[in-house]
Design a protein around this motif. Structure first.
Motif, PDB file in Angstrom:
ATOM      1  N   VAL A   1       0.864  -1.180   0.000  1.00 49.17           N
ATOM      2  CA  VAL A   1       0.000   0.000   0.000  1.00 49.17           C
ATOM      3  C   VAL A   1       0.900   1.229   0.000  1.00 49.17           C
ATOM      4  CG1 VAL A   1      -1.743   1.311   1.252  1.00 49.17           C
ATOM      5  CG2 VAL A   1      -1.868  -1.197   1.195  1.00 49.17           C
ATOM      6  N   ILE A   2       0.728   2.083  -0.999  1.00 46.70           N
ATOM      7  CA  ILE A   2       1.568   3.267  -1.171  1.00 46.70           C
ATOM      8  C   ILE A   2       0.825   4.504  -0.674  1.00 46.70           C
ATOM      9  CG2 ILE A   2       2.658   4.787  -2.862  1.00 46.70           C
ATOM     10  CD1 ILE A   2       3.103   2.243  -4.577  1.00 46.70           C
ATOM     11  N   PHE A   3       1.494   5.274   0.157  1.00 45.62           N
ATOM     12  CA  PHE A   3       0.955   6.547   0.658  1.00 45.62           C
ATOM     13  C   PHE A   3       1.988   7.630   0.388  1.00 45.62           C
ATOM     14  CE2 PHE A   3       0.805   9.689   4.141  1.00 45.62           C
ATOM     15  CZ  PHE A   3      -0.505  10.149   4.010  1.00 45.62           C
ATOM     16  N   THR A   4       1.592   8.674  -0.312  1.00 45.53           N
ATOM     17  CA  THR A   4       2.515   9.782  -0.552  1.00 45.53           C
ATOM     18  C   THR A   4       2.272  10.854   0.508  1.00 45.53           C
ATOM     19  OG1 THR A   4       0.973  10.753  -2.165  1.00 45.53           O
ATOM     20  CG2 THR A   4       2.731   9.368  -3.019  1.00 45.53           C
ATOM     21  N   ASN A   5       3.252  11.039   1.354  1.00 43.70           N
ATOM     22  CA  ASN A   5       3.189  12.078   2.375  1.00 43.70           C
ATOM     23  C   ASN A   5       3.767  13.349   1.772  1.00 43.70           C
ATOM     24  OD1 ASN A   5       3.376  13.807   4.525  1.00 43.70           O
ATOM     25  ND2 ASN A   5       4.442  12.380   5.884  1.00 43.70           N
ATOM     26  N   THR A   6       2.899  14.265   1.400  1.00 42.45           N
ATOM     27  CA  THR A   6       3.333  15.492   0.725  1.00 42.45           C
ATOM     28  C   THR A   6       4.030  16.460   1.666  1.00 42.45           C
ATOM     29  OG1 THR A   6       1.252  16.643   1.184  1.00 42.45           O
ATOM     30  CG2 THR A   6       1.356  15.295  -0.828  1.00 42.45           C
ATOM     31  N   GLN A   7       3.999  16.172   2.955  1.00 42.82           N
ATOM     32  CA  GLN A   7       4.505  17.057   4.006  1.00 42.82           C
ATOM     33  C   GLN A   7       3.649  18.312   4.142  1.00 42.82           C
ATOM     34  OE1 GLN A   7       8.690  17.400   2.900  1.00 42.82           O
ATOM     35  NE2 GLN A   7       9.178  15.526   4.015  1.00 42.82           N
ATOM     36  N   LYS A   8       2.424  18.223   3.588  1.00 43.36           N
ATOM     37  CA  LYS A   8       1.405  19.256   3.770  1.00 43.36           C
ATOM     38  C   LYS A   8       0.088  18.610   4.225  1.00 43.36           C
ATOM     39  CE  LYS A   8       3.793  22.847   2.205  1.00 43.36           C
ATOM     40  NZ  LYS A   8       4.126  24.023   3.057  1.00 43.36           N
ATOM     41  N   MET A   9       0.173  17.399   4.752  1.00 44.89           N
ATOM     42  CA  MET A   9      -1.028  16.650   5.104  1.00 44.89           C
ATOM     43  C   MET A   9      -1.607  17.149   6.426  1.00 44.89           C
ATOM     44  SD  MET A   9      -0.726  14.621   2.516  1.00 44.89           S
ATOM     45  CE  MET A   9      -2.056  13.452   2.759  1.00 44.89           C
ATOM     46  N   PHE A  10      -2.924  16.932   6.609  1.00 46.76           N
ATOM     47  CA  PHE A  10      -3.532  17.145   7.915  1.00 46.76           C
ATOM     48  C   PHE A  10      -2.929  16.145   8.910  1.00 46.76           C
ATOM     49  CE2 PHE A  10      -6.967  18.797   5.192  1.00 46.76           C
ATOM     50  CZ  PHE A  10      -7.338  19.949   5.882  1.00 46.76           C
ATOM     51  N   GLY A  11      -2.697  16.585  10.115  1.00 45.65           N
ATOM     52  CA  GLY A  11      -2.252  15.661  11.150  1.00 45.65           C
ATOM     53  C   GLY A  11      -3.260  14.547  11.367  1.00 45.65           C
ATOM     54  N   GLU A  12      -4.533  14.866  11.202  1.00 45.17           N
ATOM     55  CA  GLU A  12      -5.583  13.856  11.368  1.00 45.17           C
ATOM     56  C   GLU A  12      -5.445  12.741  10.341  1.00 45.17           C
ATOM     57  OE1 GLU A  12      -7.480  17.759  12.828  1.00 45.17           O
ATOM     58  OE2 GLU A  12      -6.021  17.118  11.318  1.00 45.17           O
ATOM     59  N   THR A  13      -5.006  13.094   9.129  1.00 45.44           N
ATOM     60  CA  THR A  13      -4.831  12.071   8.090  1.00 45.44           C
ATOM     61  C   THR A  13      -3.694  11.118   8.461  1.00 45.44           C
ATOM     62  OG1 THR A  13      -5.691  13.492   6.333  1.00 45.44           O
ATOM     63  CG2 THR A  13      -4.249  11.687   5.662  1.00 45.44           C
ATOM     64  N   LEU A  14      -2.608  11.650   8.958  1.00 48.42           N
ATOM     65  CA  LEU A  14      -1.477  10.793   9.332  1.00 48.42           C
ATOM     66  C   LEU A  14      -1.852   9.861  10.486  1.00 48.42           C
ATOM     67  CD1 LEU A  14       1.433  13.408   9.116  1.00 48.42           C
ATOM     68  CD2 LEU A  14       0.623  11.823   7.350  1.00 48.42           C
ATOM     69  N   ALA A  15      -2.604  10.380  11.449  1.00 52.15           N
ATOM     70  CA  ALA A  15      -3.043   9.532  12.561  1.00 52.15           C
ATOM     71  C   ALA A  15      -4.020   8.467  12.078  1.00 52.15           C
ATOM     72  CB  ALA A  15      -3.682  10.397  13.646  1.00 52.15           C
ATOM     73  N   TYR A  16      -4.911   8.854  11.165  1.00 50.81           N
ATOM     74  CA  TYR A  16      -5.882   7.902  10.618  1.00 50.81           C
ATOM     75  C   TYR A  16      -5.184   6.824   9.801  1.00 50.81           C
ATOM     76  CZ  TYR A  16     -10.061   6.333   8.051  1.00 50.81           C
ATOM     77  OH  TYR A  16     -11.077   5.581   7.501  1.00 50.81           O
ATOM     78  N   ARG A  17      -4.163   7.215   9.056  1.00 51.18           N
ATOM     79  CA  ARG A  17      -3.382   6.232   8.294  1.00 51.18           C
ATOM     80  C   ARG A  17      -2.842   5.144   9.213  1.00 51.18           C
ATOM     81  NH1 ARG A  17       2.293   8.410   6.869  1.00 51.18           N
ATOM     82  NH2 ARG A  17       2.393   7.970   9.104  1.00 51.18           N
ATOM     83  N   ASP A  18      -2.254   5.569  10.306  1.00 52.40           N
ATOM     84  CA  ASP A  18      -1.654   4.600  11.225  1.00 52.40           C
ATOM     85  C   ASP A  18      -2.715   3.740  11.897  1.00 52.40           C
ATOM     86  OD1 ASP A  18       0.756   5.719  10.524  1.00 52.40           O
ATOM     87  OD2 ASP A  18       0.933   6.947  12.335  1.00 52.40           O
ATOM     88  N   GLU A  19      -3.809   4.364  12.313  1.00 54.76           N
ATOM     89  CA  GLU A  19      -4.880   3.613  12.973  1.00 54.76           C
ATOM     90  C   GLU A  19      -5.497   2.583  12.033  1.00 54.76           C
ATOM     91  OE1 GLU A  19      -9.449   4.235  14.622  1.00 54.76           O
ATOM     92  OE2 GLU A  19      -8.280   5.968  13.963  1.00 54.76           O
ATOM     93  N   LEU A  20      -5.821   3.016  10.808  1.00 57.83           N
ATOM     94  CA  LEU A  20      -6.484   2.128   9.863  1.00 57.83           C
ATOM     95  C   LEU A  20      -5.556   1.000   9.420  1.00 57.83           C
ATOM     96  CD1 LEU A  20      -9.041   1.550   8.246  1.00 57.83           C
ATOM     97  CD2 LEU A  20      -8.194   3.110   6.475  1.00 57.83           C
ATOM     98  N   SER A  21      -4.303   1.325   9.157  1.00 59.34           N
ATOM     99  CA  SER A  21      -3.351   0.288   8.743  1.00 59.34           C
ATOM    100  C   SER A  21      -3.206  -0.775   9.821  1.00 59.34           C
ATOM    101  CB  SER A  21      -1.989   0.918   8.437  1.00 59.34           C
ATOM    102  OG  SER A  21      -2.081   1.839   7.374  1.00 59.34           O
TER     103      SER A  21
END
Length: 252
Positions: A76-96
């Motif tokens: 599963v590929i995720f591109t972290n643009t370094q402009k993401m919402f913090g909520e998205t990064l936390a959700y990525r980790d939780e969902l994965s």
């Protein structure tokens, strides 16, 4: 093996799907529902050749759940643009973690390109296309290098420019699969409920489509779900995907 031979070898194994191939896949799998379609592809002719690409946005859990149900080892590929919402990064980790994904690959912009073309980090404010190219398109191109095919979570209902979305396209020689192209919002919601999937925390706050923080705003009632993306700009896609209009052939 010499350098020239290695280059020839790379050319020989490079993905070479064509628009005709995409049309053939479309016909072959017509009427096959998304979960069965993914199972046939990921355990059949595209086994070991395919990655899922996810933004971990508002509806991403549906596609990722389908993939994980078939094979948790699919990259599963995720591109972290370094402009993401913090909520998205936390959700990525939780969902994965919830889905048991074993091969999450995070790609970031090339720091040398950022230093040369976006040293201030403000390119999004005056050249959103250029910013997306630096922070999304180029990292994804690197991420997809080992694969012949990739899975996208796009849906036709998300905006007027996605209504003609096919389930199979070709992008830079790779087969791009849109298994949820014909899914409706109500069907996605039912899937979330049936499988008790967690929602992105920003969805309830009025963000049905979630990208980078500077270029994503709340959507008002009656607007397309993606109306909050790049609001005020003549821009509907980040460059990873191309828009398709009703009555037009898909852009491969």
């Amino acid at each position: 093996m010499g350098e020239a031979a290695r280059q020839l070898d790379l050319i020989d194994v490079a993905p070479a799907f064509t628009a005709a191939d995409a049309t053939a896949f479309e016909a072959r799998y017509a009427g096959v529902e998304a979960p069965a379609l993914l199972r046939l592809l990921l355990t059949g002719e595209l086994a070991g050749r395919t990655a899922a690409v996810s933004s971990y946005g508002a509806e991403s859990a549906v596609l990722l759940h389908m993939v994980a149900t078939i094979d948790r080892d699919v990259p599963v590929i995720f591109t972290n643009t370094q402009k993401m919402f913090g909520e998205t990064l936390a959700y990525r980790d939780e969902l994965s973690e919830r889905l048991g994904l074993t091969d999450l690959r995070v790609f970031r912009p090339d720091p040398r390109l950022l230093a040369a073309k976006d040293a201030t980090g403000l390119r999004w404010s005056y050249d959103p296309d250029g910013c997306c190219d630096l922070r999304k398109v180029e990292p994804l191109r690197r991420a997809l290098a080992p694969f012949d095919a990739w899975i996208s979570g796009r849906k036709g209902f998300q905006s007027g420019t996605r209504l003609a979305l096919p389930r199979f396209e070709v992008d830079e020689g790779r087969l791009k699969i849109n298994p949820l192209a014909d899914w409706t919002k109500s069907r996605l919601d039912a899937y979330f409920t049936a499988h008790e999937l967690p929602r992105h925390p920003l969805e309830a706050a009025g963000y049905p489509s979630i990208g980078c923080a500077p270029c994503t705003s709340r959507v008002q009632p009656g607007e397309d779900p993606r109306a909050g993306r790049w609001r005020g700009w003549d821009k509907v896609e980040c460059g990873i995907h191309q828009p398709t209009e009703p009555g037009e052939d898909p852009i491969f």
